[in-house]
Design a protein around this motif. Structure first.
Motif, PDB file in Angstrom:
ATOM      1  N   HIS A 176      -7.354  -8.848   4.912  1.00  0.00           N
ATOM      2  CA  HIS A 176      -6.077  -8.722   5.614  1.00  0.00           C
ATOM      3  C   HIS A 176      -5.879  -9.959   6.472  1.00  0.00           C
ATOM      4  O   HIS A 176      -6.775 -10.372   7.201  1.00  0.00           O
ATOM      5  CB  HIS A 176      -6.087  -7.460   6.480  1.00  0.00           C
ATOM      6  N   TYR A 206      -1.673   4.141   3.315  1.00  0.00           N
ATOM      7  CA  TYR A 206      -1.965   3.866   4.718  1.00  0.00           C
ATOM      8  C   TYR A 206      -1.431   2.519   5.204  1.00  0.00           C
ATOM      9  O   TYR A 206      -1.040   2.383   6.347  1.00  0.00           O
ATOM     10  CB  TYR A 206      -3.474   3.934   4.972  1.00  0.00           C
ATOM     11  N   GLY A 207      -1.451   1.514   4.344  1.00  0.00           N
ATOM     12  CA  GLY A 207      -1.159   0.156   4.794  1.00  0.00           C
ATOM     13  C   GLY A 207       0.323  -0.138   4.916  1.00  0.00           C
ATOM     14  O   GLY A 207       1.181   0.664   4.554  1.00  0.00           O
ATOM     15  N   SER A 244       0.850  -1.182   0.000  1.00  0.00           N
ATOM     16  CA  SER A 244       0.000   0.000   0.000  1.00  0.00           C
ATOM     17  C   SER A 244       0.887   1.233   0.000  1.00  0.00           C
ATOM     18  O   SER A 244       1.858   1.316   0.738  1.00  0.00           O
ATOM     19  CB  SER A 244      -0.887  -0.013   1.238  1.00  0.00           C
ATOM     20  N   GLY A 296     -17.458  -8.309  -0.415  1.00  0.00           N
ATOM     21  CA  GLY A 296     -16.044  -8.261  -0.053  1.00  0.00           C
ATOM     22  C   GLY A 296     -15.221  -7.379  -0.965  1.00  0.00           C
ATOM     23  O   GLY A 296     -15.731  -6.741  -1.883  1.00  0.00           O
ATOM     24  N   ALA A 297     -13.916  -7.357  -0.684  1.00  0.00           N
ATOM     25  CA  ALA A 297     -12.986  -6.539  -1.479  1.00  0.00           C
ATOM     26  C   ALA A 297     -12.656  -7.276  -2.769  1.00  0.00           C
ATOM     27  O   ALA A 297     -12.239  -8.433  -2.747  1.00  0.00           O
ATOM     28  CB  ALA A 297     -11.719  -6.267  -0.684  1.00  0.00           C
ATOM     29  N   ASN A 310     -12.621 -11.452  -2.700  1.00  0.00           N
ATOM     30  CA  ASN A 310     -12.765 -11.440  -1.240  1.00  0.00           C
ATOM     31  C   ASN A 310     -11.415 -11.312  -0.540  1.00  0.00           C
ATOM     32  O   ASN A 310     -11.062 -12.105   0.342  1.00  0.00           O
ATOM     33  CB  ASN A 310     -13.529 -12.668  -0.734  1.00  0.00           C
ATOM     34  N   HIS A 311     -10.676 -10.288  -0.957  1.00  0.00           N
ATOM     35  CA  HIS A 311      -9.368 -10.023  -0.363  1.00  0.00           C
ATOM     36  C   HIS A 311      -9.538  -9.585   1.093  1.00  0.00           C
ATOM     37  O   HIS A 311     -10.306  -8.672   1.380  1.00  0.00           O
ATOM     38  CB  HIS A 311      -8.651  -8.915  -1.139  1.00  0.00           C
ATOM     39  N   LYS A 353     -13.224  -3.972   8.933  1.00  0.00           N
ATOM     40  CA  LYS A 353     -11.987  -3.242   9.260  1.00  0.00           C
ATOM     41  C   LYS A 353     -11.285  -2.696   8.028  1.00  0.00           C
ATOM     42  O   LYS A 353     -10.489  -1.778   8.144  1.00  0.00           O
ATOM     43  CB  LYS A 353     -11.054  -4.124  10.091  1.00  0.00           C
ATOM     44  N   LEU A 354     -11.590  -3.239   6.848  1.00  0.00           N
ATOM     45  CA  LEU A 354     -10.992  -2.693   5.624  1.00  0.00           C
ATOM     46  C   LEU A 354     -11.639  -1.372   5.213  1.00  0.00           C
ATOM     47  O   LEU A 354     -11.175  -0.704   4.294  1.00  0.00           O
ATOM     48  CB  LEU A 354     -11.104  -3.687   4.464  1.00  0.00           C
ATOM     49  N   SER A 414      -8.501   2.452   5.050  1.00  0.00           N
ATOM     50  CA  SER A 414      -8.361   2.010   6.434  1.00  0.00           C
ATOM     51  C   SER A 414      -6.877   1.962   6.744  1.00  0.00           C
ATOM     52  O   SER A 414      -6.046   2.225   5.868  1.00  0.00           O
ATOM     53  CB  SER A 414      -8.980   0.627   6.639  1.00  0.00           C
ATOM     54  N   GLU A 415      -6.545   1.556   7.954  1.00  0.00           N
ATOM     55  CA  GLU A 415      -5.132   1.419   8.293  1.00  0.00           C
ATOM     56  C   GLU A 415      -4.462   0.312   7.482  1.00  0.00           C
ATOM     57  O   GLU A 415      -3.238   0.172   7.518  1.00  0.00           O
ATOM     58  CB  GLU A 415      -4.972   1.142   9.784  1.00  0.00           C
ATOM     59  N   TYR A 416      -5.250  -0.480   6.742  1.00  0.00           N
ATOM     60  CA  TYR A 416      -4.700  -1.568   5.935  1.00  0.00           C
ATOM     61  C   TYR A 416      -4.509  -1.191   4.469  1.00  0.00           C
ATOM     62  O   TYR A 416      -4.105  -2.015   3.661  1.00  0.00           O
ATOM     63  CB  TYR A 416      -5.591  -2.814   6.051  1.00  0.00           C
ATOM     64  N   GLY A 417      -4.823   0.063   4.116  1.00  0.00           N
ATOM     65  CA  GLY A 417      -4.685   0.481   2.730  1.00  0.00           C
ATOM     66  C   GLY A 417      -6.037   0.841   2.131  1.00  0.00           C
ATOM     67  O   GLY A 417      -7.052   0.919   2.832  1.00  0.00           O
ATOM     68  N   ILE A 418      -6.034   1.055   0.820  1.00  0.00           N
ATOM     69  CA  ILE A 418      -7.252   1.437   0.100  1.00  0.00           C
ATOM     70  C   ILE A 418      -7.669   0.275  -0.789  1.00  0.00           C
ATOM     71  O   ILE A 418      -6.905  -0.172  -1.642  1.00  0.00           O
ATOM     72  CB  ILE A 418      -6.996   2.692  -0.759  1.00  0.00           C
ATOM     73  N   VAL A 419      -8.869  -0.244  -0.552  1.00  0.00           N
ATOM     74  CA  VAL A 419      -9.360  -1.356  -1.368  1.00  0.00           C
ATOM     75  C   VAL A 419     -10.629  -0.948  -2.104  1.00  0.00           C
ATOM     76  O   VAL A 419     -11.268   0.054  -1.780  1.00  0.00           O
ATOM     77  CB  VAL A 419      -9.670  -2.617  -0.529  1.00  0.00           C
ATOM     78  N   TRP A 440      -2.024 -10.850   3.076  1.00  0.00           N
ATOM     79  CA  TRP A 440      -3.456 -10.894   2.815  1.00  0.00           C
ATOM     80  C   TRP A 440      -3.840 -12.292   2.330  1.00  0.00           C
ATOM     81  O   TRP A 440      -2.986 -13.088   1.961  1.00  0.00           O
ATOM     82  CB  TRP A 440      -3.829  -9.850   1.755  1.00  0.00           C
TER      83      TRP A 440
END
Lengths: 344, 344
Positions: free
Chosen positions: A226, A205-206, A202, B173-174, A223-224, B126-127, B152-157, A211
């Protein structure tokens, strides 16, 4: 278990012929691993540079001719910065000074390998213009799915090639968009879905963390989610990524992953997940089960690195094949109970 | 055609009630668009901040309670930098000062809209901890597929939600791993495959450019290919991304995309692709067909921005709904021939 593994170097750059007369090998490392009939197969990452005199010659894929060519840089050209031996920083575009391909090696005892003279998988399109790297081989039925990363001016993607015989390979395109690397596909459907671990980067932010994704057909993924974070103050504080293809144990799926500190010291840790839900983490290494301790792991092209893309589980032991210092291939035989003992 | 479009502001922050009594609306922009029965539906991006006095209150999703909560920052806390009104930079983690959700608005004439009081889609995992943004709605049969981004703190999805009635939404989902945004799904299978444009961000080699992916089922995506580049010295020199959901014209698929300079001036351009191969580019705007010229496009939360996530093709005209300066919603009625005239 720390550093008590039976470790040895099994392949070094002198064992690998360059793919062209005008190239030379600077590293053979990070092999993908498969049991194929009565042989252990490695798909070695072979990194090469172009011979140069006066100028700096760099191998580069030409998307128009569909071939690897050599681009010459004048070391006095003010548009480029040549200080980093790995990367040429340009005004409009950066280049990598070396190019990797995947080379097949085979062995009956899993220790003594014969390395092919010619590449198995080279860059084949503009997304792989700086070469192909770090194969992870998943056997499902009699088909071998090879996930590997490639860099280009468009970013770093993870691609998939498929083979049944390690002679011909069918290219299935990029399975994860940039930036992404370190993909490891689980060797079975779990509750009707295929799963893969992968490592997106990322930019905002990430962090460089692991994943997990799902698929029906192994070429399209969704359905990615974390999967696992870095841990401050521990061996995996800087970045983590899948190592070996996960394998099933009595306790659940065992994934041997790499964790690096912010200072780029790469060790191997393990994570155990639920047999029926590979996204559910049950335990994780408190300390690495393998660290760069030997001379050939501490010094090479990029020192203090042990980095694995594949292993073979042999009952109570695991044969971990790994890249050492981005230069050579090592083999560590480790007792499964020793890996599991340091997890919580 | 430059700036001769019939443009007007149709929704501003005063038209939108905050989702909670302790929040206030700072922007309503970048709507997804769909024709649903006899109404035009917009899924507005509504950005809100938390009311604060003394401290700085920030809306944040709590993954443990599965709810949006308010986190208070002491403006004298040395562990945080509060200089940027949009982002709080922390020692270990950054926060966004506002949070967006998607809000439904409906209209019979496509101009005068009634905005719902409550959100349609909020962050739900959380994403999506920093909110959900920029919906693009693709109708296939009687199902509406909503692609939208979340930070999110995990990046942009990029995530996918599905609805048949704009009352209940199923979360799928992502669909694209971080960092990724600006996904637009084509409204038909083309030669047996679904296609989507998307915009990965590469942290090392690549640029913020448009990619295309394929799918069998709209939730899992593969065969990621680089689609279109930024152009030095032009309106789209800095970054590009999908705008509207592509629609079919006599000449091929027409995609209205956003292009920004490195100075972050956002305009709209168009790209035309082959009817039978959406990855094959036939023509591209030499100049933007729409630029931020009006006062409400030049000044707002983030000025000099026109940014579209959806349009409705009405024969010879296109109704382009767009975010203006990250604050309000505009509508431009543009003749199709004017868009096509400036392409080559």
């Amino acid at each position: 278990m720390k550093n008590t593994a039976d470790k040895r170097k099994i392949i070094d750059i002198g064992d690998v012929a360059p793919s062209r007369k005008d190239f030379f090998v600077i590293g053979v490392f990070n092999p993908g691993v498969a049991q194929y009939k009565d042989e252990v197969i490695l798909l070695l990452r072979v990194a090469e540079k172009a011979k140069s005199s006066g100028c700096l010659n760099v191998p580069i894929f030409n998307g128009e001719t569909n071939a690897v060519e050599v681009k010459s840089f004048d070391l006095n050209d003010p548009d480029y910065n040549f200080k980093d031996p790995r990367v040429i920083y340009g005004k409009h575009r950066n280049y990598i000074t070396s190019m990797s391909h995947l080379r097949l090696a085979r062995s009956r005892d899993g220790i003594h390998f014969t390395v092919d003279d010619k590449p198995a998988i080279c860059c084949q399109n503009k997304l792989q213009g700086y070469g192909v790297e770090d194969a992870r081989i998943t056997r499902i039925g009699d088909v071998y799915y090879i996930a590997y990363s490639s860099a280009s001016e468009y970013g770093i993607v993870e691609s998939l090639s498929v083979t049944k015989d390690f002679k011909t390979y069918e290219h299935k395109g990029a399975i994860f968009a940039p930036d992404n690397k370190d993909a490891a596909i689980f060797p079975d459907k779990i509750n009707g879905k295929y799963y893969a671990l992968h490592r997106p980067s990322s930019s905002e932010y990430g962090k460089p963390e692991m994943w997990i994704a799902e698929s029906d057909n192994l070429t399209c993924w969704g359905n990615h989610r974390h999967f696992m974070s870095v841990r401050d103050g521990m061996f995996d504080s800087g970045r983590i990524g899948a190592g070996c293809v996960p394998f099933l144990t009595d306790e659940g799926w065992l994934e041997l992953y790499h964790g690096a500190t912010k200072e780029n010291r790469y060790c191997l840790g393990a994570v155990l997940t639920d047999k029926n839900d590979p996204a559910k983490i049950l335990a994780r290494s408190r300390v690495p089960f393998m660290e760069p301790t030997e001379e050939f792991e501490r010094n090479g092209f990029f020192g203090n690195v042990v980095f694995s893309c594949g292993c073979i589980a042999r009952g109570n032991d695991v044969d971990v094949y790994y890249g050492a210092a981005d230069k050579a291939v090592g083999l560590a035989r480790i007792a499964l109970r020793d890996i599991l003992a340091d997890m919580s």
